[in-house]
Design a protein around this motif. Structure first.
Motif, PDB file in Angstrom:
ATOM      1  N   GLU A 113      19.903   0.789   4.173  1.00 49.83           N
ATOM      2  CA  GLU A 113      18.526   1.070   4.518  1.00 49.83           C
ATOM      3  C   GLU A 113      17.556   0.021   3.504  1.00 49.83           C
ATOM      4  OE1 GLU A 113      16.735   4.863   3.994  1.00 49.83           O
ATOM      5  OE2 GLU A 113      14.898   4.034   4.596  1.00 49.83           O
ATOM      6  N   VAL A 114      17.009  -0.854   3.932  1.00 48.67           N
ATOM      7  CA  VAL A 114      16.020  -1.644   3.039  1.00 48.67           C
ATOM      8  C   VAL A 114      14.895  -0.842   2.408  1.00 48.67           C
ATOM      9  CG1 VAL A 114      14.681  -3.692   2.645  1.00 48.67           C
ATOM     10  CG2 VAL A 114      16.581  -3.740   4.160  1.00 48.67           C
ATOM     11  N   GLN A 115      14.799  -0.772   1.195  1.00 52.94           N
ATOM     12  CA  GLN A 115      13.663  -0.183   0.495  1.00 52.94           C
ATOM     13  C   GLN A 115      13.157  -1.404  -0.536  1.00 52.94           C
ATOM     14  OE1 GLN A 115      15.223   3.326  -1.250  1.00 52.94           O
ATOM     15  NE2 GLN A 115      14.173   4.548   0.338  1.00 52.94           N
ATOM     16  N   VAL A 116      11.615  -1.294  -0.660  1.00 50.87           N
ATOM     17  CA  VAL A 116      10.996  -2.140  -1.523  1.00 50.87           C
ATOM     18  C   VAL A 116       9.816  -1.253  -1.763  1.00 50.87           C
ATOM     19  CG1 VAL A 116       9.474  -4.017  -1.572  1.00 50.87           C
ATOM     20  CG2 VAL A 116      11.469  -4.237   0.079  1.00 50.87           C
ATOM     21  N   VAL A 117       9.922  -0.967  -3.173  1.00 49.71           N
ATOM     22  CA  VAL A 117       8.929  -0.001  -3.680  1.00 49.71           C
ATOM     23  C   VAL A 117       8.027  -0.245  -4.895  1.00 49.71           C
ATOM     24  CG1 VAL A 117       8.804   2.488  -4.563  1.00 49.71           C
ATOM     25  CG2 VAL A 117      10.450   1.803  -2.938  1.00 49.71           C
ATOM     26  N   GLU A 118       6.801  -0.408  -4.707  1.00 43.89           N
ATOM     27  CA  GLU A 118       5.946  -0.754  -5.819  1.00 43.89           C
ATOM     28  C   GLU A 118       5.500   0.410  -6.360  1.00 43.89           C
ATOM     29  OE1 GLU A 118       4.666  -3.178  -2.064  1.00 43.89           O
ATOM     30  OE2 GLU A 118       5.070  -1.132  -2.526  1.00 43.89           O
ATOM     31  N   SER A 119       5.045   0.135  -7.842  1.00 45.16           N
ATOM     32  CA  SER A 119       4.735   1.207  -8.484  1.00 45.16           C
ATOM     33  C   SER A 119       3.593   0.320  -9.419  1.00 45.16           C
ATOM     34  CB  SER A 119       5.776   1.960  -9.285  1.00 45.16           C
ATOM     35  OG  SER A 119       6.732   1.421 -10.062  1.00 45.16           O
ATOM     36  N   GLY A 120       3.051   1.310 -10.596  1.00 48.04           N
ATOM     37  CA  GLY A 120       2.175   0.655 -11.692  1.00 48.04           C
ATOM     38  C   GLY A 120       1.048   0.456 -11.353  1.00 48.04           C
ATOM     39  N   GLY A 121       0.326   0.714 -10.242  1.00 51.85           N
ATOM     40  CA  GLY A 121      -1.077   0.511  -9.987  1.00 51.85           C
ATOM     41  C   GLY A 121      -1.777   1.543 -10.726  1.00 51.85           C
ATOM     42  N   GLY A 122      -3.151   1.330 -10.529  1.00 50.66           N
ATOM     43  CA  GLY A 122      -3.958   2.537 -11.122  1.00 50.66           C
ATOM     44  C   GLY A 122      -5.359   1.872 -11.521  1.00 50.66           C
ATOM     45  N   TRP A 133       8.680  -5.355   3.371  1.00 52.11           N
ATOM     46  CA  TRP A 133       7.422  -5.028   2.798  1.00 52.11           C
ATOM     47  C   TRP A 133       7.695  -3.837   1.970  1.00 52.11           C
ATOM     48  CZ3 TRP A 133       3.152  -8.220   2.212  1.00 52.11           C
ATOM     49  CH2 TRP A 133       3.430  -9.506   2.752  1.00 52.11           C
ATOM     50  N   GLY A 134       7.006  -3.613   0.968  1.00 52.90           N
ATOM     51  CA  GLY A 134       6.528  -2.330   0.444  1.00 52.90           C
ATOM     52  C   GLY A 134       5.466  -1.586   0.932  1.00 52.90           C
ATOM     53  N   GLN A 135       5.195  -0.505   0.435  1.00 49.60           N
ATOM     54  CA  GLN A 135       4.116   0.511   0.952  1.00 49.60           C
ATOM     55  C   GLN A 135       2.641   0.004   0.154  1.00 49.60           C
ATOM     56  OE1 GLN A 135       3.884   2.464   3.820  1.00 49.60           O
ATOM     57  NE2 GLN A 135       5.984   1.262   4.097  1.00 49.60           N
ATOM     58  N   GLY A 136       2.774  -0.863  -0.956  1.00 47.14           N
ATOM     59  CA  GLY A 136       1.625  -1.064  -1.621  1.00 47.14           C
ATOM     60  C   GLY A 136       1.240  -0.254  -2.656  1.00 47.14           C
ATOM     61  N   THR A 137       0.514  -0.652  -3.585  1.00 45.16           N
ATOM     62  CA  THR A 137       0.090   0.120  -5.019  1.00 45.16           C
ATOM     63  C   THR A 137      -1.390  -0.142  -5.158  1.00 45.16           C
ATOM     64  OG1 THR A 137       0.680   1.086  -6.812  1.00 45.16           O
ATOM     65  CG2 THR A 137       1.064  -1.408  -6.627  1.00 45.16           C
ATOM     66  N   GLN A 138      -2.271   0.531  -5.231  1.00 45.04           N
ATOM     67  CA  GLN A 138      -3.480   0.500  -5.584  1.00 45.04           C
ATOM     68  C   GLN A 138      -4.012  -0.178  -6.792  1.00 45.04           C
ATOM     69  OE1 GLN A 138      -6.450   0.588  -3.183  1.00 45.04           O
ATOM     70  NE2 GLN A 138      -7.494  -0.383  -4.834  1.00 45.04           N
ATOM     71  N   VAL A 139      -4.431  -1.321  -7.130  1.00 43.32           N
ATOM     72  CA  VAL A 139      -5.125  -1.641  -8.263  1.00 43.32           C
ATOM     73  C   VAL A 139      -6.633  -1.743  -8.315  1.00 43.32           C
ATOM     74  CG1 VAL A 139      -5.323  -3.440  -9.780  1.00 43.32           C
ATOM     75  CG2 VAL A 139      -3.080  -2.907  -8.916  1.00 43.32           C
ATOM     76  N   THR A 140      -7.344  -0.907  -9.106  1.00 47.76           N
ATOM     77  CA  THR A 140      -8.763  -0.766  -9.257  1.00 47.76           C
ATOM     78  C   THR A 140      -9.446  -1.298 -10.667  1.00 47.76           C
ATOM     79  OG1 THR A 140      -8.623   0.996  -7.612  1.00 47.76           O
ATOM     80  CG2 THR A 140     -10.941   0.621  -9.012  1.00 47.76           C
ATOM     81  N   VAL A 141     -10.084  -2.057 -10.602  1.00 47.92           N
ATOM     82  CA  VAL A 141     -10.463  -2.960 -11.853  1.00 47.92           C
ATOM     83  C   VAL A 141     -12.402  -2.770 -11.989  1.00 47.92           C
ATOM     84  CG1 VAL A 141     -10.668  -4.913 -13.484  1.00 47.92           C
ATOM     85  CG2 VAL A 141      -8.830  -4.889 -11.868  1.00 47.92           C
TER      86      VAL A 141
END
Length: 127
Positions: free
Chosen positions: A1-10, A117-125
């Motif tokens: 199973e292919v997995q693409v996982v983003e993290s680190g957003g905030g 593709w990953g699911q995405g991670t939100q970045v708010t500035v």
């Protein structure tokens, strides 16, 4: 199973930094070009950066000099270091992979060319 996982957003203040790791599995990472895209509310998805399997890199003009993409083929990861963040960098950030087909210096810039593709991670500035 292919997995693409983003993290680190905030959430971060303007001028701050964030690092977005992307962990992958289920495909031969070293044979894939990897890219980072982002999508802000009401806007289409845009390419931010890409890295070929041999480390050749691409940056959108809007992030050049502020963002750095890197990959670790031994760990199957690709990271996006974002410095000097601006409010216009606010978006959901996506990591994506595309088979390079034995082209070590090649990377696609269009999102439609990417396979995984990953699911995405939100970045708010905030300013």
């Amino acid at each position: 199973e292919v997995q693409v996982v983003e993290s680190g957003g905030g959430s971060v203040q303007s001028g701050g930094s964030l690092r977005l790791p992307c962990a992958t599995s289920g495909f031969t990472f070293g044979a894939y070009a990897m890219g980072w895209f982002r999508q802000a509310p009401g806007r289409s998805r845009e390419g931010v950066s890409a890295i070929a399997s041999d480390g050749t890199t691409y940056y959108a003009d809007s992030v050049k000099g502020r963002f750095t993409i890197s990959r670790d083929n031994a760990k199957n990861t690709v990271d996006l270091q974002m410095n000097s963040l601006k409010s216009e960098d606010t978006a959901v950030y996506y990591c994506a992979g595309d088979w390079a087909n034995d082209r070590p210096s090649w990377y696609p810039q269009r999102d439609k060319e990417y396979d995984y593709w990953g699911q995405g991670t939100q970045v708010t500035v905030s300013s």
